[in-house]
Design a protein around this motif. Structure first.
Motif, PDB file in Angstrom:
ATOM      1  N   THR A 121       0.822  -1.158  -0.200  1.00  0.00           N
ATOM      2  CA  THR A 121       0.061  -0.006   0.003  1.00  0.00           C
ATOM      3  C   THR A 121       0.769   1.231   0.063  1.00  0.00           C
ATOM      4  O   THR A 121       1.559   1.569   1.027  1.00  0.00           O
ATOM      5  N   ALA A 122       1.096   1.697  -1.239  1.00  0.00           N
ATOM      6  CA  ALA A 122       1.757   3.116  -1.523  1.00  0.00           C
ATOM      7  C   ALA A 122       1.339   3.529  -2.602  1.00  0.00           C
ATOM      8  O   ALA A 122       0.841   3.345  -3.535  1.00  0.00           O
ATOM      9  N   TRP A 123       1.588   4.759  -2.278  1.00  0.00           N
ATOM     10  CA  TRP A 123       1.088   5.765  -3.794  1.00  0.00           C
ATOM     11  C   TRP A 123       1.978   7.254  -3.605  1.00  0.00           C
ATOM     12  O   TRP A 123       2.456   7.602  -2.803  1.00  0.00           O
ATOM     13  N   PHE A 124       1.741   7.895  -4.889  1.00  0.00           N
ATOM     14  CA  PHE A 124       2.284   9.086  -5.348  1.00  0.00           C
ATOM     15  C   PHE A 124       1.179  10.214  -5.340  1.00  0.00           C
ATOM     16  O   PHE A 124      -0.017   9.597  -5.734  1.00  0.00           O
ATOM     17  N   GLY A 125       1.564  11.305  -4.859  1.00  0.00           N
ATOM     18  CA  GLY A 125       0.215  12.410  -5.099  1.00  0.00           C
ATOM     19  C   GLY A 125       1.280  13.731  -5.411  1.00  0.00           C
ATOM     20  O   GLY A 125       2.432  13.596  -5.467  1.00  0.00           O
ATOM     21  N   GLY A 126       0.708  14.716  -5.774  1.00  0.00           N
ATOM     22  CA  GLY A 126       1.293  15.843  -6.010  1.00  0.00           C
ATOM     23  C   GLY A 126       0.660  16.785  -6.964  1.00  0.00           C
ATOM     24  O   GLY A 126      -0.586  16.660  -7.352  1.00  0.00           O
ATOM     25  N   GLY A 127       1.447  17.703  -7.737  1.00  0.00           N
ATOM     26  CA  GLY A 127       0.697  18.785  -8.754  1.00  0.00           C
ATOM     27  C   GLY A 127       1.363  20.123  -8.794  1.00  0.00           C
ATOM     28  O   GLY A 127       2.483  20.171  -8.153  1.00  0.00           O
ATOM     29  N   ILE A 128       1.090  20.620  -9.770  1.00  0.00           N
ATOM     30  CA  ILE A 128       1.687  22.201 -10.004  1.00  0.00           C
ATOM     31  C   ILE A 128       0.729  23.074 -10.231  1.00  0.00           C
ATOM     32  O   ILE A 128      -0.090  22.687 -10.942  1.00  0.00           O
ATOM     33  N   ASP A 129       0.541  24.214  -9.938  1.00  0.00           N
ATOM     34  CA  ASP A 129      -0.394  25.039 -10.211  1.00  0.00           C
ATOM     35  C   ASP A 129       0.087  26.595 -10.133  1.00  0.00           C
ATOM     36  O   ASP A 129       1.040  26.798  -9.211  1.00  0.00           O
ATOM     37  N   LEU A 130      -0.570  27.490 -10.896  1.00  0.00           N
ATOM     38  CA  LEU A 130      -0.089  28.765 -11.185  1.00  0.00           C
ATOM     39  C   LEU A 130      -0.905  29.646 -10.569  1.00  0.00           C
ATOM     40  O   LEU A 130      -2.102  29.738 -10.881  1.00  0.00           O
ATOM     41  N   THR A 131      -0.656  30.891  -9.930  1.00  0.00           N
ATOM     42  CA  THR A 131      -1.364  31.915  -9.469  1.00  0.00           C
ATOM     43  C   THR A 131      -0.920  33.268  -9.974  1.00  0.00           C
ATOM     44  O   THR A 131      -0.180  33.887  -9.223  1.00  0.00           O
ATOM     45  N   PRO A 132      -1.217  33.564 -11.036  1.00  0.00           N
ATOM     46  CA  PRO A 132      -0.715  34.752 -11.586  1.00  0.00           C
ATOM     47  C   PRO A 132      -1.419  36.065 -10.846  1.00  0.00           C
ATOM     48  O   PRO A 132      -2.671  35.866 -10.775  1.00  0.00           O
ATOM     49  N   HIS A 133      -0.862  36.977 -10.625  1.00  0.00           N
ATOM     50  CA  HIS A 133      -1.866  38.220 -10.167  1.00  0.00           C
ATOM     51  C   HIS A 133      -2.431  38.885 -11.421  1.00  0.00           C
ATOM     52  O   HIS A 133      -3.524  39.434 -10.930  1.00  0.00           O
ATOM     53  N   TYR A 134      -1.902  38.964 -12.251  1.00  0.00           N
ATOM     54  CA  TYR A 134      -2.670  39.221 -13.537  1.00  0.00           C
ATOM     55  C   TYR A 134      -2.362  38.185 -14.514  1.00  0.00           C
ATOM     56  O   TYR A 134      -1.178  37.560 -14.801  1.00  0.00           O
ATOM     57  N   ILE A 135      -3.749  37.669 -14.982  1.00  0.00           N
ATOM     58  CA  ILE A 135      -3.814  36.497 -15.832  1.00  0.00           C
ATOM     59  C   ILE A 135      -3.308  36.881 -17.220  1.00  0.00           C
ATOM     60  O   ILE A 135      -4.054  37.920 -17.854  1.00  0.00           O
TER      61      ILE A 135
END
Lengths: 302, 302
Positions: A121-135
């Motif tokens: 029982t083992a797994w990976f998780g994660g991610g990348i996300d971006l927060t522009p002040h101006y899109i």
């Protein structure tokens, strides 16, 4: 191939620790002034971590890159939350949040992690996300396309699934706003009939390795853009939203606070300067208003 | 006397609305520049409120005085949380948070409220607490003594009980710090064998009326004290703790966010400028260190 099917926790831990070093090195190069301080901490119940921080760099006002590898008895809160059966756990990962000075350089967040209960029982998780002040829509496309390219190598559904997961996760419910333009978010990637745990590890590595080229591109493109007091004011307000998300909704933060985690490492993600103004409404037709309109779930950037 | 035993909800509501006006007027006098803006809002399901805000006054960087009177069907979350049996509720009150410019003027918070389920089930709650950026023990004594004087008129146990309640409530668990020097906090003050609901109302009125003399005294005493960049830096860090408390622990804020309350009124309590620095440790022997050491439960100020 069987030898490769299950990476050892040592192998994964070493990768994450090396990743932290390489990311810090690359970010120092990009910043040209800031040097990461190093804080090594121990966890009483087993394991520990290394927190690395830049404050008042040239490009980055505050940047944190956390590595940790913790183990021991499963904390009660974790057992209840995940309805685990086992007694022991092992968890390792890297967490990153960077807050730039220039309002045109986006805030970025990445997390990659591995969690193990027992051999099976083992797994990976994660991610990348971006927060522009101006899109900037072109940048948003670049960002999402970079992530989609990685996802597509592994599964045709990955990008759509993980992109939606990020939209749903990085959502400030009380504002009915997404935190930023999302990205990808995934969890519980276990070995299954399609993928070995090693395949999962390869995917997570590709995501992790994308961090530096993506963010250094966004830094190089925007770090010298001139900005006004109004841009700075808006940046501080958007950072306020970032704080609202992290303190009210973020599962990692909440879990850390509830389980006596190392506070300074958990709250390293909070921005250096922030403001809250009462009922700030952007001017009609402004860049601020345009950004607000794009802070919605379900936008197809690519 | 029976006529006085149960104040009507109209009487209580009128008192709170008048209180808001009088407090705003007195605070404008003390500020000498800031004028409260007025936002009137309606609640779809019944009732509404009046939010009054000063931003960038002379003494006050941000000050909010909220009045609300809401009613209707009991929201599901409220029913579950309080294990209510009834169908309808009526709630009215005044909430105040003030953030001064000068780091030597403390942040203050007051809330007085009335909650009614039916003719036989109604209670008052509220309290005042103080969050100095720098704790001055003489001022802390003045503050607590003012509250104790009121409490002592009603019950010899009130001050001790409500002071402890504030210590326990305004506690930032993950920092193991109190938010400030506490004050008094009370809830569920119903009619009982000792006190009529009218007695409870009188007590709450005395607490509410103490706000202006206490805070204008603290303003007058400190508003012109010179301060340095270091004092301001510390103020912003302490404001960060204020945000941590309000977003992570404050029951009113959490409840408001979960039940679709009016966000700008709920989050009016958040400070105008805030900062988070990684692992800031005050210098040994400094005023900042002294303050940190006094942010503990159970200190007997009087």
């Amino acid at each position: 191939m069987q030898a490769l099917a299950t990476p050892s926790k040592e192998q994964i831990t070493n990768y994450f620790q090396d990743l932290q070093n390489r990311i810090c090195h690359a970010i120092e190069q990009a910043d040209r002034k800031g040097k990461f301080l190093t804080d090594t901490w121990q966890r009483l119940e087993g394991g520990g971590g290394i927190s690395r921080i830049i404050q008042q760099g040239q490009v980055l006002e505050k940047a944190g890159v956390n590595f940790s590898a913790v183990f021991g008895e499963i904390p009660e809160a974790l057992r209840t939350h995940f309805q685990f059966q086992g007694e022991k756990f092992y968890a390792t990962g890297v967490s990153i949040v960077m807050h730039p000075h220039n309002p045109f350089v986006p805030i970025i967040h990445m997390n990659v992690r591995y969690f193990q209960l027992d051999e099976h029982t083992a797994w990976f998780g994660g991610g990348i996300d971006l927060t522009p002040h101006y899109i900037d829509e072109e940048e948003a496309r670049f960002f999402h396309q970079s992530l989609k390219n990685i996802c597509d190598k592994y599964h045709t559904n990955y990008y759509a699934t993980f992109k939606k997961w990020a939209d749903d996760y990085f959502f400030i419910k009380h504002r009915q706003e997404t935190r930023g333009i999302g990205g990808i978010f995934f969890d519980r990637l276990k070995a299954d009939s399609e993928f070995s745990l090693y395949d999962r590890f390869l995917f997570v590595q590709e995501v992790a390795e994308a961090f530096v080229p993506i963010y250094t591109h966004l830094i190089a493109k925007n770090k010298n853009r001139p900005f006004t007091e109004q841009h700075k004011r808006w940046q501080l307000l958007r950072r306020g939203r970032y704080v609202e998300f992290n303190l009210v909704y973020d599962a990692g933060t909440k879990f850390g606070l509830e389980t006596n985690g190392r506070i300074e490492s958990i709250l390293m993600s909070l921005p250096p300067y922030v403001s809250w103004e009462y009922n700030y409404v952007p001017q009609s037709g402004s860049a601020e208003e345009k950004t607000l309109k794009l802070l919605k779930k379900g936008i197809e950037w690519v």
